[in-house]
Design an enzyme around this catalytic site. Structure first.
Site, PDB file in Angstrom:
ATOM      1  N   GLY A 208       0.675  -1.211   0.141  1.00 31.05           N
ATOM      2  CA  GLY A 208       0.323  -0.375  -0.302  1.00 31.05           C
ATOM      3  C   GLY A 208       0.604   1.299  -0.182  1.00 31.05           C
ATOM      4  O   GLY A 208       1.823   1.299  -0.538  1.00 31.05           O
ATOM      5  N   SER A 209       0.199   2.213   0.425  1.00 30.64           N
ATOM      6  CA  SER A 209       1.073   3.616   0.266  1.00 30.64           C
ATOM      7  C   SER A 209       2.413   3.869   1.486  1.00 30.64           C
ATOM      8  O   SER A 209       2.082   3.210   2.379  1.00 30.64           O
ATOM      9  CB  SER A 209       0.351   4.459   0.322  1.00 30.64           C
ATOM     10  OG  SER A 209      -0.737   4.235   1.647  1.00 30.64           O
ATOM     11  N   PRO A 210       3.434   4.712   1.553  1.00 25.50           N
ATOM     12  CA  PRO A 210       4.256   4.376   2.036  1.00 25.50           C
ATOM     13  C   PRO A 210       3.054   5.004   3.390  1.00 25.50           C
ATOM     14  O   PRO A 210       3.861   4.756   4.700  1.00 25.50           O
ATOM     15  CB  PRO A 210       5.190   5.634   1.864  1.00 25.50           C
ATOM     16  CG  PRO A 210       4.903   5.478  -0.171  1.00 25.50           C
ATOM     17  CD  PRO A 210       3.589   5.445   0.064  1.00 25.50           C
ATOM     18  N   ARG A 211       2.513   6.142   3.490  1.00 21.60           N
ATOM     19  CA  ARG A 211       1.813   6.777   4.765  1.00 21.60           C
ATOM     20  C   ARG A 211       1.367   5.167   5.543  1.00 21.60           C
ATOM     21  O   ARG A 211       1.362   5.724   6.551  1.00 21.60           O
ATOM     22  CB  ARG A 211       0.446   7.322   4.138  1.00 21.60           C
ATOM     23  CG  ARG A 211      -0.059   7.910   5.238  1.00 21.60           C
ATOM     24  CD  ARG A 211      -1.891   8.762   4.869  1.00 21.60           C
ATOM     25  NE  ARG A 211      -2.731   8.367   4.987  1.00 21.60           N
ATOM     26  CZ  ARG A 211      -3.660   7.846   5.596  1.00 21.60           C
ATOM     27  NH1 ARG A 211      -3.180   8.157   6.128  1.00 21.60           N
ATOM     28  NH2 ARG A 211      -4.277   6.402   4.709  1.00 21.60           N
ATOM     29  N   VAL A 212       0.206   4.766   5.381  1.00 24.31           N
ATOM     30  CA  VAL A 212      -0.057   3.762   5.428  1.00 24.31           C
ATOM     31  C   VAL A 212       0.684   2.607   6.375  1.00 24.31           C
ATOM     32  O   VAL A 212       0.650   2.053   7.018  1.00 24.31           O
ATOM     33  CB  VAL A 212      -1.348   3.280   4.641  1.00 24.31           C
ATOM     34  CG1 VAL A 212      -2.114   1.589   5.997  1.00 24.31           C
ATOM     35  CG2 VAL A 212      -2.238   3.941   4.847  1.00 24.31           C
ATOM     36  N   GLY A 213       1.849   2.574   5.424  1.00 30.51           N
ATOM     37  CA  GLY A 213       2.838   1.441   5.591  1.00 30.51           C
ATOM     38  C   GLY A 213       3.923   2.018   7.272  1.00 30.51           C
ATOM     39  O   GLY A 213       4.539   0.768   7.593  1.00 30.51           O
ATOM     40  N   GLU A 230       5.557  -3.279   1.066  1.00 27.56           N
ATOM     41  CA  GLU A 230       5.466  -2.550  -0.536  1.00 27.56           C
ATOM     42  C   GLU A 230       5.184  -2.083  -0.644  1.00 27.56           C
ATOM     43  O   GLU A 230       3.341  -2.029  -0.637  1.00 27.56           O
ATOM     44  CB  GLU A 230       5.034  -4.480  -1.091  1.00 27.56           C
ATOM     45  CG  GLU A 230       4.947  -5.552  -1.131  1.00 27.56           C
ATOM     46  CD  GLU A 230       6.501  -6.130  -1.604  1.00 27.56           C
ATOM     47  OE1 GLU A 230       7.197  -4.780  -3.009  1.00 27.56           O
ATOM     48  OE2 GLU A 230       7.551  -6.493  -1.401  1.00 27.56           O
ATOM     49  N   CYS A 264       1.452   0.648  -9.127  1.00 25.10           N
ATOM     50  CA  CYS A 264       2.803   1.159  -8.500  1.00 25.10           C
ATOM     51  C   CYS A 264       4.158   1.205  -9.376  1.00 25.10           C
ATOM     52  O   CYS A 264       4.224   2.538  -8.792  1.00 25.10           O
ATOM     53  CB  CYS A 264       3.219  -0.265  -6.904  1.00 25.10           C
ATOM     54  SG  CYS A 264       3.104  -1.366  -7.627  1.00 25.10           S
TER      55      CYS A 264
END
Ligand code: NAD
Length: 489
Positions: A208-213, A230, A264
């Protein structure tokens, strides 16, 4: 089995049980018991579950295609090559190689351990959690699942709540093909995922996104749970002056506009000189017309934007710079035309945030060195592309930058290769998967040394009281190896 976080409704009567603080506790207890029973460990069990996955893909082809149409209006060809066929390939590879992958790996020994048995055991972690995004909603659930099953884990799947069609298939149809005591799906969005992540898992695989990562990594750290991230970001695409520009245009356009740009690893922006831009634009226009016709909105080969939120975000980006190609949009269909933007500024949102849509900005640089400096100033991307007829130019970009993957003179064909690890670096993620790399990701490599309970006379030299003679002998035994394998066990 599938679960969802329940909200409390109104006042409690005295007879009502206490509200369940952790609605996933029972599911996880069931999975942990199944794992501890050892049922996922034998190769036969893993093979039977992988065969289940294979049947799921074969028997539900139409259902899967319909779900991908419902979610993204994904063209059947794109659904086949980027979702269903890739998953089938991964299952087949795991079935063909499982026994080899599972085998203990014998390792070299020193003379002090010469008579022992030394090996690496590939051990399942236990209960794994796989959280997936919506853009390749089948592929990004199933490919990690194949490796998790092959490695002998129990799994909780959390598909994206945004790709509703596929979420339903994964929650309702997939369980019919797998052992329900070992594999389960939890549906829901951030609220449910937050509660789910409070539980202890033995491995977390997040896409998913870096923010949620960051949120997921922070939740994992509470239990010191190992994880793979990822993530996404902006993937630069350098186009040299010395290029066959129509080839470049065809390749960049297809990899950018596939799945309506919601990929992505798609080239996110082009870096090239103004002179090359002027020659590249008509070539890109020819590619777009050839792929999608005079009016791409009528093309059956162009997907749509996943939801209104992303549609409006992308519509906002169309206002950056000037649309040299495309620029149209239709809210009712969530259609964004394949678009190329020029005259964009470094500070424009389209050059700051991951685009994740069918929009390609071109940013002008004077030289390859300026392009490399531009790339190096930013976060390490998930993928990086360089196009040139001169292999020295491609190699220079490769040598002087870092990214999860690299494509020279093509787009993300590396995603179709199970022989290559795939994963980000730095801000674009950590850990890799695909093919055997997924099996390795979901396996703990346990170093094992088995000694004889006897033969104490050979071991005794290790113990105090230390003497110069024993010390010298011990150092010699540690420093030397036999040239051939030998073990008494
Ligand atoms: P996202 O991060 O918003 O959501 C991904 C998953 O996380 C979803 O299942 C979602 O329900 C869950 N989630 C959302 N908020 C959460 C929270 N607070 N706590 C726990 N879980 C939460 O990403 P998305 O919009 O679904 O997907 C787009 C992003 O994913 C892009 O950045 C893209 O680059 C990236 N991506 C990366 C890869 C890769 O292989 N590296 C592949 C596809 C997409």
């Amino acid at each position: 089995m599938s679960g969802k976080g329940e909200k409390s409704s109104g006042r409690k009567s005295n007879l009502e049980p206490e509200p369940q603080v952790n609605p996933y506790a029972d599911i996880l207890t069931c999975l942990r018991d199944a794992f501890n029973s050892g049922r996922t460990r034998p190769a036969e069990f893993r093979v039977s579950q992988l065969c289940g996955l294979s049947r799921f893909l074969k028997e539900n082809r139409k259902l899967l295609l319909d779900a991908l149409t419902q979610d993204l209006n994904k063209p059947a060809s794109e659904a086949d090559i980027s979702e269903i066929v890739l998953c089938e390939g991964e299952v087949k590879l795991a079935l063909n190689n499982l026994h080899t992958w599972m085998k203990d790996e014998q390792v070299e020994k020193n003379l002090a351990t010469q008579m022992d048995s030394a090996f690496i055991r590939k051990e399942p972690y236990g209960v794994a959690l796989i959280i997936a995004p919506w853009n390749y909603p089948l592929n990004l659930v199933l490919v990690p699942l194949v490796g998790a099953i092959a490695a002998g884990n129990c799994v909780v799947l959390k598909p994206s709540e945004i790709s509703k069609g596929m979420e339903k298939v994964i929650a309702e149809v997939l369980p019919q093909y797998l052992d329900k005591n070992c594999f389960t799906t939890v549906v829901g969005g951030p609220q449910e995922a937050t509660i789910l992540l409070k539980n202890k898992f033995d491995y977390i695989f997040f896409t998913g996104s870096p923010r949620v990562g960051q949120i997921v990594m922070s939740a994992a750290s509470k239990h010191l749970t190992p994880l793979t991230l990822e993530l996404g970001g902006k993937n630069p695409c350098y186009v040299d002056d010395n290029c066959d520009l129509q080839n470049v245009a065809n390749r960049v356009a297809w990899f950018r506009f596939l799945n309506a740009g919601q990929t992505c690893v798609a080239p996110d922006y082009v870096l090239c000189s103004r002179e090359t831009q002027e020659k590249l634009l008509p070539a890109l226009q020819r590619a777009v017309t050839q792929f999608y016709g005079q009016d791409p909105q009528n093309s059956p080969d162009l997907a749509r934007i996943i939801n209104d939120k992303h549609f409006h975000r992308l519509q906002g980006l169309l206002g950056n710079g000037r649309a040299a190609i495309g620029g149209q949009s239709d809210e009712q269909e969530r259609y964004i035309a394949p678009t190329v933007l020029v005259d964009v500024k470094e500070t424009d949102p389209v050059m700051q945030e991951e685009i994740f849509g069918p929009i390609l900005p071109i940013f002008n640089v004077q030289s390859i060195d300026e392009a490399i400096a531009f790339i190096r100033k930013r976060e390490k991307p998930l993928a990086l592309y360089a196009f040139s007829n001169d292999s020295k130019v491609v190699n220079k970009v490769l040598d002087q930058t870092s990214s999860g993957s690299f494509g020279g003179n093509d787009g993300f064909m590396f995603m179709t290769m199970t022989s290559m690890p795939f994963g980000g670096v730095g801000h674009s993620g950590m850990g890799t998967y695909h093919g055997k790399f997924t099996f390795d990701t979901f396996s703990h490599r346990r170093g094992c040394l088995l000694s004889s309970p006897h033969l104490e006379m050979f071991k005794k030299i290790r113990y105090p009281p230390y003497s110069p003679r024993h010390r010298k002998l011990m150092v010699w035994l540690l420093e030397h190896k036999l040239g051939f394998p030998c073990s008494i066990l």
